[in-house]
Design a protein around this motif. Structure first.
Motif, short mmCIF file in Angstrom:
data_model
loop_
_atom_site.label_atom_id
_atom_site.label_comp_id
_atom_site.label_asym_id
_atom_site.label_seq_id
_atom_site.Cartn_x
_atom_site.Cartn_y
_atom_site.Cartn_z
N ASP A 139 19.60 47.93 24.93
CA ASP A 139 20.86 48.15 24.24
C ASP A 139 21.49 49.49 24.59
O ASP A 139 22.72 49.59 24.76
CB ASP A 139 20.66 48.06 22.72
N ASP A 140 20.66 50.53 24.73
CA ASP A 140 21.20 51.87 24.99
C ASP A 140 21.88 51.96 26.35
O ASP A 140 22.74 52.81 26.57
CB ASP A 140 20.08 52.91 24.90
N LEU A 141 21.49 51.10 27.27
CA LEU A 141 22.12 51.08 28.59
C LEU A 141 23.20 50.01 28.68
O LEU A 141 24.15 50.14 29.46
CB LEU A 141 21.07 50.85 29.68
N ALA A 142 23.07 48.96 27.88
CA ALA A 142 24.02 47.85 27.97
C ALA A 142 25.43 48.30 27.61
O ALA A 142 26.40 47.90 28.27
CB ALA A 142 23.58 46.72 27.06
N TRP A 143 25.59 49.12 26.57
CA TRP A 143 26.94 49.54 26.21
C TRP A 143 27.52 50.48 27.27
O TRP A 143 28.73 50.51 27.49
CB TRP A 143 27.00 50.16 24.82
N ARG A 144 26.66 51.24 27.93
CA ARG A 144 27.14 52.11 29.01
C ARG A 144 27.63 51.27 30.18
O ARG A 144 28.68 51.55 30.79
CB ARG A 144 26.03 53.07 29.46
N ALA A 145 26.86 50.23 30.51
CA ALA A 145 27.27 49.34 31.59
C ALA A 145 28.57 48.61 31.25
O ALA A 145 29.43 48.40 32.11
CB ALA A 145 26.16 48.33 31.89
N ASP A 146 28.74 48.26 29.99
CA ASP A 146 29.97 47.60 29.56
C ASP A 146 31.17 48.52 29.80
O ASP A 146 32.22 48.06 30.29
CB ASP A 146 29.88 47.22 28.09
N LEU A 147 31.03 49.80 29.48
CA LEU A 147 32.13 50.74 29.70
C LEU A 147 32.44 50.88 31.19
O LEU A 147 33.60 50.96 31.59
CB LEU A 147 31.78 52.11 29.10
N VAL A 148 31.40 50.93 32.01
CA VAL A 148 31.63 51.03 33.45
C VAL A 148 32.36 49.80 33.96
O VAL A 148 33.32 49.89 34.73
CB VAL A 148 30.29 51.22 34.21
N GLY A 149 31.93 48.62 33.52
CA GLY A 149 32.59 47.39 33.96
C GLY A 149 34.06 47.36 33.54
O GLY A 149 34.93 46.97 34.34
N ARG A 150 34.33 47.76 32.31
CA ARG A 150 35.72 47.81 31.86
C ARG A 150 36.52 48.82 32.66
O ARG A 150 37.68 48.58 33.04
CB ARG A 150 35.76 48.14 30.37
N CYS A 152 35.95 49.76 35.73
CA CYS A 152 36.16 49.22 37.08
C CYS A 152 37.43 48.37 37.11
O CYS A 152 38.21 48.41 38.07
CB CYS A 152 34.97 48.38 37.51
N ARG A 153 37.63 47.59 36.07
CA ARG A 153 38.78 46.69 36.04
C ARG A 153 40.09 47.39 35.70
O ARG A 153 41.17 46.92 36.09
CB ARG A 153 38.51 45.55 35.05
N ARG A 154 40.02 48.51 35.02
CA ARG A 154 41.23 49.23 34.65
C ARG A 154 41.66 50.25 35.71
O ARG A 154 42.82 50.64 35.77
CB ARG A 154 41.04 49.96 33.32
N SER A 155 40.72 50.68 36.55
CA SER A 155 41.05 51.66 37.58
C SER A 155 41.96 51.03 38.63
O SER A 155 41.89 49.83 38.90
CB SER A 155 39.77 52.18 38.25
N GLY A 174 30.41 41.75 38.32
CA GLY A 174 31.17 40.54 38.56
C GLY A 174 32.53 40.79 39.16
O GLY A 174 33.50 40.08 38.86
N LEU A 175 32.64 41.78 40.05
CA LEU A 175 33.91 42.09 40.68
C LEU A 175 34.21 41.07 41.77
O LEU A 175 33.31 40.68 42.54
CB LEU A 175 33.89 43.50 41.30
N THR A 176 35.45 40.64 41.87
CA THR A 176 35.80 39.65 42.88
C THR A 176 35.81 40.26 44.27
O THR A 176 35.63 39.56 45.26
CB THR A 176 37.18 39.04 42.57
N ARG A 177 36.04 41.57 44.35
CA ARG A 177 35.98 42.29 45.63
C ARG A 177 35.21 43.59 45.40
O ARG A 177 35.39 44.24 44.37
CB ARG A 177 37.39 42.60 46.16
N PRO A 178 34.37 43.99 46.34
CA PRO A 178 33.61 45.23 46.15
C PRO A 178 34.52 46.45 46.29
O PRO A 178 35.63 46.36 46.82
CB PRO A 178 32.57 45.18 47.27
N PRO A 179 34.07 47.59 45.83
CA PRO A 179 34.84 48.82 46.04
C PRO A 179 35.04 49.12 47.52
O PRO A 179 34.29 48.65 48.38
CB PRO A 179 33.95 49.90 45.39
N ARG A 180 36.10 49.90 47.80
CA ARG A 180 36.31 50.38 49.16
C ARG A 180 35.15 51.30 49.56
O ARG A 180 34.65 52.07 48.74
CB ARG A 180 37.60 51.21 49.24
#
Length: 379
Positions: A139-150, A152-155, A174-180
Protein backbone atom coordinates in the motif's frame (compact mmCIF):
# COMPACT_ATOMS: atom_id res chain seq x y z
CA UNK A 1 9.95 37.94 -11.72
CA UNK A 2 13.49 37.68 -13.04
CA UNK A 3 15.57 40.80 -12.66
CA UNK A 4 18.91 39.88 -14.26
CA UNK A 5 19.90 41.20 -17.67
CA UNK A 6 21.04 37.97 -19.29
CA UNK A 7 19.53 37.29 -22.70
CA UNK A 8 17.38 34.17 -22.52
CA UNK A 9 15.44 32.46 -25.27
CA UNK A 10 13.12 31.07 -22.59
CA UNK A 11 13.22 30.06 -18.95
CA UNK A 12 12.74 26.63 -17.36
CA UNK A 13 11.88 25.70 -13.80
CA UNK A 14 13.68 22.41 -13.24
CA UNK A 15 13.25 20.25 -10.15
CA UNK A 16 15.94 18.03 -8.66
CA UNK A 17 16.97 16.26 -5.49
CA UNK A 18 20.43 16.23 -3.97
CA UNK A 19 20.34 12.57 -2.92
CA UNK A 20 21.64 10.72 -5.97
CA UNK A 21 22.28 10.85 -9.68
CA UNK A 22 19.35 13.18 -10.38
CA UNK A 23 21.46 16.02 -8.97
CA UNK A 24 24.34 15.40 -11.38
CA UNK A 25 21.88 15.04 -14.25
CA UNK A 26 20.10 18.30 -13.42
CA UNK A 27 23.22 20.40 -12.94
CA UNK A 28 24.91 19.08 -16.07
CA UNK A 29 21.73 19.64 -18.09
CA UNK A 30 21.28 23.13 -16.67
CA UNK A 31 24.83 23.98 -17.73
CA UNK A 32 24.13 22.67 -21.23
CA UNK A 33 20.90 24.66 -21.47
CA UNK A 34 22.62 27.80 -20.22
CA UNK A 35 25.06 27.42 -23.11
CA UNK A 36 22.03 27.44 -25.43
CA UNK A 37 20.79 30.68 -23.85
CA UNK A 38 18.07 28.95 -21.86
CA UNK A 39 17.64 30.14 -18.29
CA UNK A 40 17.20 27.57 -15.54
CA UNK A 41 15.87 27.91 -12.01
CA UNK A 42 16.70 24.74 -10.10
CA UNK A 43 14.15 23.95 -7.40
CA UNK A 44 15.58 21.46 -4.90
CA UNK A 45 13.30 19.00 -3.11
CA UNK A 46 14.27 16.74 -0.24
CA UNK A 47 17.51 17.29 1.70
CA UNK A 48 19.34 20.54 1.06
CA UNK A 49 22.37 20.33 -1.25
CA UNK A 50 25.79 20.55 0.34
CA UNK A 51 27.83 23.72 -0.01
CA UNK A 52 29.91 22.00 -2.69
CA UNK A 53 26.81 20.94 -4.60
CA UNK A 54 25.30 24.42 -4.37
CA UNK A 55 28.50 26.04 -5.61
CA UNK A 56 28.65 23.65 -8.57
CA UNK A 57 25.02 24.44 -9.47
CA UNK A 58 25.63 28.17 -9.34
CA UNK A 59 28.78 27.78 -11.44
CA UNK A 60 26.65 25.93 -14.02
CA UNK A 61 24.45 29.00 -14.36
CA UNK A 62 21.49 27.86 -12.22
CA UNK A 63 19.37 30.01 -10.01
CA UNK A 64 19.10 27.75 -6.98
CA UNK A 65 15.88 27.66 -4.94
CA UNK A 66 15.51 25.53 -1.81
CA UNK A 67 11.91 24.43 -1.33
CA UNK A 68 11.86 22.28 1.80
CA UNK A 69 9.42 20.04 -0.09
CA UNK A 70 9.47 16.24 0.28
CA UNK A 71 10.57 13.88 -2.45
CA UNK A 72 7.71 11.87 -3.88
CA UNK A 73 9.28 8.61 -2.66
CA UNK A 74 9.81 9.87 0.91
CA UNK A 75 6.54 11.80 1.38
CA UNK A 76 4.32 10.52 4.19
CA UNK A 77 1.04 10.65 2.26
CA UNK A 78 -0.36 11.59 -1.17
CA UNK A 79 -1.44 15.06 -0.10
CA UNK A 80 2.17 16.03 0.55
CA UNK A 81 3.10 15.25 -3.07
CA UNK A 82 0.07 17.13 -4.41
CA UNK A 83 0.92 20.13 -2.21
CA UNK A 84 4.52 19.98 -3.47
CA UNK A 85 3.21 20.14 -7.04
CA UNK A 86 1.06 23.14 -6.17
CA UNK A 87 4.03 24.94 -4.62
CA UNK A 88 6.18 24.18 -7.63
CA UNK A 89 3.51 25.70 -9.86
CA UNK A 90 3.56 28.85 -7.73
CA UNK A 91 7.36 28.92 -7.95
CA UNK A 92 7.17 28.57 -11.73
CA UNK A 93 4.90 31.59 -11.90
CA UNK A 94 7.11 33.57 -9.53
CA UNK A 95 10.25 33.06 -11.61
CA UNK A 96 8.43 33.60 -14.90
CA UNK A 97 9.10 30.09 -16.19
CA UNK A 98 7.99 29.31 -19.73
CA UNK A 99 8.18 25.56 -19.09
CA UNK A 100 8.49 23.17 -16.16
CA UNK A 101 10.92 20.23 -16.19
CA UNK A 102 10.06 17.73 -13.44
CA UNK A 103 12.36 15.02 -12.16
CA UNK A 104 9.29 12.91 -11.32
CA UNK A 105 5.91 12.83 -13.07
CA UNK A 106 4.23 12.47 -9.65
CA UNK A 107 4.32 16.23 -9.09
CA UNK A 108 2.09 16.71 -12.15
CA UNK A 109 -0.54 14.24 -10.94
CA UNK A 110 -3.10 16.92 -10.10
CA UNK A 111 -1.51 20.35 -10.38
CA UNK A 112 -2.30 22.64 -13.34
CA UNK A 113 1.02 24.39 -14.02
CA UNK A 114 -0.27 26.79 -16.66
CA UNK A 115 2.81 26.17 -18.84
CA UNK A 116 3.98 23.05 -20.71
CA UNK A 117 5.38 20.31 -18.49
CA UNK A 118 8.03 17.76 -19.40
CA UNK A 119 8.61 15.00 -16.85
CA UNK A 120 11.68 12.78 -16.79
CA UNK A 121 11.23 9.17 -15.74
CA UNK A 122 14.53 8.72 -13.88
CA UNK A 123 13.15 5.88 -11.74
CA UNK A 124 9.97 5.01 -9.88
CA UNK A 125 8.65 2.66 -7.23
CA UNK A 126 6.61 0.53 -9.64
CA UNK A 127 9.50 -0.34 -11.95
CA UNK A 128 11.84 -0.71 -8.94
CA UNK A 129 9.46 -3.16 -7.29
CA UNK A 130 9.05 -5.17 -10.49
CA UNK A 131 12.84 -5.57 -10.70
CA UNK A 132 13.64 -6.17 -7.03
CA UNK A 133 10.58 -7.79 -5.41
CA UNK A 134 7.66 -10.09 -6.24
CA UNK A 135 3.93 -9.87 -5.75
CA UNK A 136 1.66 -6.81 -5.70
CA UNK A 137 2.88 -3.40 -4.64
CA UNK A 138 2.42 -2.77 -0.91
CA UNK A 139 0.00 0.00 0.00
CA UNK A 140 2.78 2.46 0.86
CA UNK A 141 4.16 2.15 -2.66
CA UNK A 142 0.88 1.70 -4.51
CA UNK A 143 -0.32 5.25 -3.89
CA UNK A 144 3.06 6.60 -5.01
CA UNK A 145 2.83 4.59 -8.22
CA UNK A 146 -0.70 5.88 -8.75
CA UNK A 147 0.56 9.47 -8.56
CA UNK A 148 3.33 8.72 -11.04
CA UNK A 149 0.88 7.13 -13.46
CA UNK A 150 -1.46 10.10 -13.23
CA UNK A 151 1.46 12.46 -13.70
CA UNK A 152 2.59 10.55 -16.79
CA UNK A 153 -0.80 11.14 -18.38
CA UNK A 154 -1.01 14.81 -17.44
CA UNK A 155 2.52 15.75 -18.53
CA UNK A 156 2.93 17.22 -22.00
CA UNK A 157 6.01 15.08 -22.67
CA UNK A 158 7.83 12.23 -20.98
CA UNK A 159 11.53 11.44 -21.24
CA UNK A 160 13.50 8.37 -20.17
CA UNK A 161 17.28 7.78 -20.12
CA UNK A 162 17.24 4.42 -21.91
CA UNK A 163 14.98 2.44 -24.19
CA UNK A 164 14.90 -0.44 -21.72
CA UNK A 165 13.64 1.79 -18.96
CA UNK A 166 11.20 3.58 -21.27
CA UNK A 167 9.66 0.18 -22.08
CA UNK A 168 9.54 -0.78 -18.39
CA UNK A 169 7.81 2.52 -17.59
CA UNK A 170 5.23 2.00 -20.33
CA UNK A 171 4.48 -1.51 -19.01
CA UNK A 172 4.20 -0.35 -15.41
CA UNK A 173 1.71 2.42 -16.14
CA UNK A 174 -0.11 1.09 -19.19
CA UNK A 175 1.14 3.86 -21.48
CA UNK A 176 0.16 3.47 -25.11
CA UNK A 177 3.56 4.85 -26.16
CA UNK A 178 6.78 4.78 -24.13
CA UNK A 179 8.57 7.97 -23.11
CA UNK A 180 10.97 9.62 -25.54
CA UNK A 181 14.51 8.33 -25.12
CA UNK A 182 17.17 10.90 -24.28
CA UNK A 183 20.28 9.21 -22.95
CA UNK A 184 21.85 10.88 -19.96
CA UNK A 185 25.13 12.70 -20.37
CA UNK A 186 27.79 13.44 -17.82
CA UNK A 187 30.55 16.00 -17.48
CA UNK A 188 33.79 14.04 -17.18
CA UNK A 189 35.26 14.20 -13.70
CA UNK A 190 38.43 16.24 -13.41
CA UNK A 191 41.43 14.10 -12.51
CA UNK A 192 43.49 17.21 -11.75
CA UNK A 193 45.10 16.62 -8.40
CA UNK A 194 44.26 12.92 -8.49
CA UNK A 195 47.17 10.54 -8.74
CA UNK A 196 46.94 9.07 -12.26
CA UNK A 197 48.53 5.69 -11.73
CA UNK A 198 48.82 2.44 -13.60
CA UNK A 199 45.67 0.31 -13.41
CA UNK A 200 45.40 -1.20 -9.94
CA UNK A 201 44.23 -4.73 -9.22
CA UNK A 202 41.10 -3.70 -7.35
CA UNK A 203 37.38 -3.35 -7.96
CA UNK A 204 35.26 -0.31 -7.18
CA UNK A 205 31.62 0.72 -7.15
CA UNK A 206 29.78 3.89 -6.23
CA UNK A 207 26.22 5.01 -5.72
CA UNK A 208 23.33 4.78 -3.29
CA UNK A 209 24.60 1.68 -1.54
CA UNK A 210 21.52 1.44 0.69
CA UNK A 211 19.19 0.98 -2.28
CA UNK A 212 18.36 -2.73 -2.62
CA UNK A 213 18.15 -2.22 -6.37
CA UNK A 214 21.92 -1.66 -6.38
CA UNK A 215 22.38 -5.17 -4.93
CA UNK A 216 25.28 -4.19 -2.69
CA UNK A 217 24.49 -7.23 -0.55
CA UNK A 218 25.35 -9.37 -3.58
CA UNK A 219 28.57 -7.45 -4.13
CA UNK A 220 29.45 -7.94 -0.46
CA UNK A 221 29.22 -11.69 -1.03
CA UNK A 222 31.55 -11.32 -4.01
CA UNK A 223 34.01 -9.36 -1.87
CA UNK A 224 34.08 -12.26 0.61
CA UNK A 225 35.24 -14.58 -2.18
CA UNK A 226 37.51 -12.35 -4.27
CA UNK A 227 41.26 -12.21 -3.76
CA UNK A 228 41.39 -8.53 -4.73
CA UNK A 229 40.00 -5.58 -2.74
CA UNK A 230 36.43 -4.58 -3.58
CA UNK A 231 35.79 -0.99 -2.55
CA UNK A 232 32.54 0.97 -2.40
CA UNK A 233 31.69 4.65 -2.04
CA UNK A 234 28.30 6.09 -1.20
CA UNK A 235 25.77 6.38 1.60
CA UNK A 236 24.82 3.29 3.59
CA UNK A 237 21.54 4.84 4.80
CA UNK A 238 18.82 6.50 2.74
CA UNK A 239 16.29 9.21 3.55
CA UNK A 240 13.54 6.57 3.40
CA UNK A 241 15.03 4.58 6.30
CA UNK A 242 16.71 1.90 4.17
CA UNK A 243 20.14 0.84 5.45
CA UNK A 244 22.82 -1.69 4.62
CA UNK A 245 25.87 -2.82 6.60
CA UNK A 246 28.36 -4.58 4.31
CA UNK A 247 30.89 -6.81 6.03
CA UNK A 248 33.44 -7.64 3.33
CA UNK A 249 33.43 -4.53 1.13
CA UNK A 250 35.95 -1.82 1.89
CA UNK A 251 33.61 1.09 2.49
CA UNK A 252 35.22 4.42 1.60
CA UNK A 253 32.46 6.67 2.90
CA UNK A 254 30.39 9.15 0.95
CA UNK A 255 32.87 10.75 -1.45
CA UNK A 256 32.48 14.01 -3.34
CA UNK A 257 33.47 14.37 -7.00
CA UNK A 258 37.12 14.88 -6.11
CA UNK A 259 37.09 11.74 -4.00
CA UNK A 260 35.45 9.68 -6.75
CA UNK A 261 37.96 11.07 -9.25
CA UNK A 262 40.80 10.00 -6.97
CA UNK A 263 39.47 6.45 -6.93
CA UNK A 264 38.90 6.29 -10.68
CA UNK A 265 42.33 7.75 -11.46
CA UNK A 266 43.84 4.35 -10.68
CA UNK A 267 41.45 2.77 -13.21
CA UNK A 268 40.07 0.00 -10.99
CA UNK A 269 37.61 -2.49 -12.40
CA UNK A 270 34.24 -0.80 -12.03
CA UNK A 271 31.59 -3.31 -10.99
CA UNK A 272 27.82 -2.99 -10.71
CA UNK A 273 25.65 -5.96 -9.82
CA UNK A 274 22.49 -3.85 -9.87
CA UNK A 275 19.14 -5.55 -10.22
CA UNK A 276 17.52 -2.23 -11.18
CA UNK A 277 19.21 0.60 -13.06
CA UNK A 278 17.47 3.00 -15.47
CA UNK A 279 20.85 4.36 -16.68
CA UNK A 280 23.84 4.42 -14.30
CA UNK A 281 25.79 7.69 -14.17
CA UNK A 282 28.52 6.22 -11.96
CA UNK A 283 29.22 3.63 -14.66
CA UNK A 284 29.50 6.41 -17.24
CA UNK A 285 31.97 8.31 -15.04
CA UNK A 286 34.12 5.19 -14.76
CA UNK A 287 33.93 4.52 -18.50
CA UNK A 288 34.97 8.08 -19.32
CA UNK A 289 38.34 7.55 -17.64
CA UNK A 290 38.88 4.09 -19.15
CA UNK A 291 37.92 1.70 -16.38
CA UNK A 292 37.05 -1.84 -17.38
CA UNK A 293 33.37 -2.51 -16.66
CA UNK A 294 31.87 -5.63 -15.08
CA UNK A 295 28.09 -5.31 -15.07
CA UNK A 296 25.06 -7.41 -14.22
CA UNK A 297 23.24 -8.70 -17.27
CA UNK A 298 20.40 -6.14 -17.28
CA UNK A 299 18.58 -4.96 -20.42
CA UNK A 300 19.67 -1.39 -19.64
CA UNK A 301 23.32 -2.34 -19.39
CA UNK A 302 23.17 -4.43 -22.55
CA UNK A 303 21.59 -1.52 -24.41
CA UNK A 304 24.18 1.01 -23.26
CA UNK A 305 27.38 -1.04 -22.95
CA UNK A 306 27.09 -4.04 -25.30
CA UNK A 307 30.61 -5.00 -26.53
CA UNK A 308 32.14 -2.52 -24.06
CA UNK A 309 31.74 -4.45 -20.79
CA UNK A 310 31.80 -7.93 -19.28
CA UNK A 311 28.31 -9.06 -18.31
CA UNK A 312 27.82 -11.42 -15.36
CA UNK A 313 25.11 -13.23 -13.46
CA UNK A 314 24.67 -11.03 -10.40
CA UNK A 315 23.41 -13.97 -8.37
CA UNK A 316 26.54 -16.10 -8.87
CA UNK A 317 29.06 -14.65 -6.39
CA UNK A 318 31.70 -17.27 -7.14
CA UNK A 319 31.60 -16.60 -10.89
CA UNK A 320 31.69 -12.82 -10.41
CA UNK A 321 34.65 -13.11 -8.05
CA UNK A 322 36.41 -15.30 -10.61
CA UNK A 323 35.76 -12.74 -13.36
CA UNK A 324 37.22 -9.94 -11.25
CA UNK A 325 40.29 -12.00 -10.38
CA UNK A 326 40.91 -12.92 -14.02
CA UNK A 327 40.73 -9.28 -15.09
CA UNK A 328 42.95 -8.18 -12.22
CA UNK A 329 45.59 -10.65 -13.42
CA UNK A 330 45.31 -9.63 -17.08
CA UNK A 331 46.27 -5.97 -17.60
CA UNK A 332 46.06 -6.30 -21.39
CA UNK A 333 42.43 -7.40 -21.40
CA UNK A 334 41.64 -4.83 -18.73
CA UNK A 335 43.13 -2.08 -20.87
CA UNK A 336 41.19 -3.19 -23.98
CA UNK A 337 37.95 -3.21 -22.02
CA UNK A 338 38.76 0.23 -20.64
CA UNK A 339 39.39 1.57 -24.13
CA UNK A 340 36.10 0.12 -25.37
CA UNK A 341 34.25 1.65 -22.42
CA UNK A 342 35.84 5.05 -23.00
CA UNK A 343 34.89 4.96 -26.68
CA UNK A 344 31.29 4.00 -25.90
CA UNK A 345 31.09 6.74 -23.26
CA UNK A 346 31.63 9.22 -26.09
CA UNK A 347 28.00 8.64 -27.08
CA UNK A 348 26.70 9.82 -23.72
CA UNK A 349 27.72 13.46 -23.53
CA UNK A 350 26.14 16.53 -22.01
CA UNK A 351 25.93 18.02 -25.50
CA UNK A 352 23.94 15.05 -26.82
CA UNK A 353 21.68 14.93 -23.76
CA UNK A 354 21.09 18.68 -23.84
CA UNK A 355 20.25 18.57 -27.55
CA UNK A 356 17.64 15.86 -26.95
CA UNK A 357 16.00 17.72 -24.08
CA UNK A 358 16.18 21.01 -25.96
CA UNK A 359 14.35 19.55 -28.96
CA UNK A 360 11.55 18.50 -26.64
CA UNK A 361 11.36 21.87 -24.90
CA UNK A 362 11.32 23.73 -28.21
CA UNK A 363 8.56 21.48 -29.54
CA UNK A 364 6.48 22.16 -26.43
CA UNK A 365 6.80 25.89 -27.08
CA UNK A 366 6.12 25.58 -30.82
CA UNK A 367 2.36 25.44 -30.51
CA UNK A 368 -0.62 23.14 -29.98
CA UNK A 369 0.08 20.80 -32.91
CA UNK A 370 3.65 20.01 -31.85
CA UNK A 371 2.53 19.68 -28.25
CA UNK A 372 -0.25 17.28 -29.21
CA UNK A 373 2.29 15.09 -30.99
CA UNK A 374 4.42 14.92 -27.86
CA UNK A 375 1.36 14.37 -25.70
CA UNK A 376 0.69 11.18 -27.61
CA UNK A 377 3.88 9.78 -26.16
CA UNK A 378 2.65 10.40 -22.63
CA UNK A 379 -0.87 9.00 -23.08
Amino acid sequence: MRSDLRIERFHVLMTADAVGGVWSYAVDLAEGLAGAEVGVTLAVLGPEPSATQAARAEAAGCRLVGTGLPLDWTAAEPGAVIEAGDMLARTARAVGADLVHLHSPAFAAQTPFGVPVVAVCHSCVATWWAAVETGPLPDDLAWRADLVGRGCRRSDALLAPSAAFAAATARAYGLTRPPRIVHNGRRALSLTGAACTEPTPSAFTAGRLWDRGKNVAGLDRVAARAALPVRAAGPLAGPNGERISPVHLEWLGQLDEAGIAAQLAGRPIFVSLARYEPFGLAILEAAQVGCALVLSDLPTFRELWEDAAVFVDAGDADAVAGTLECLAADPGTRAKLGQAARKRAGRYTIAASTAGVLRTLEALLAGPAARASLKGEAA
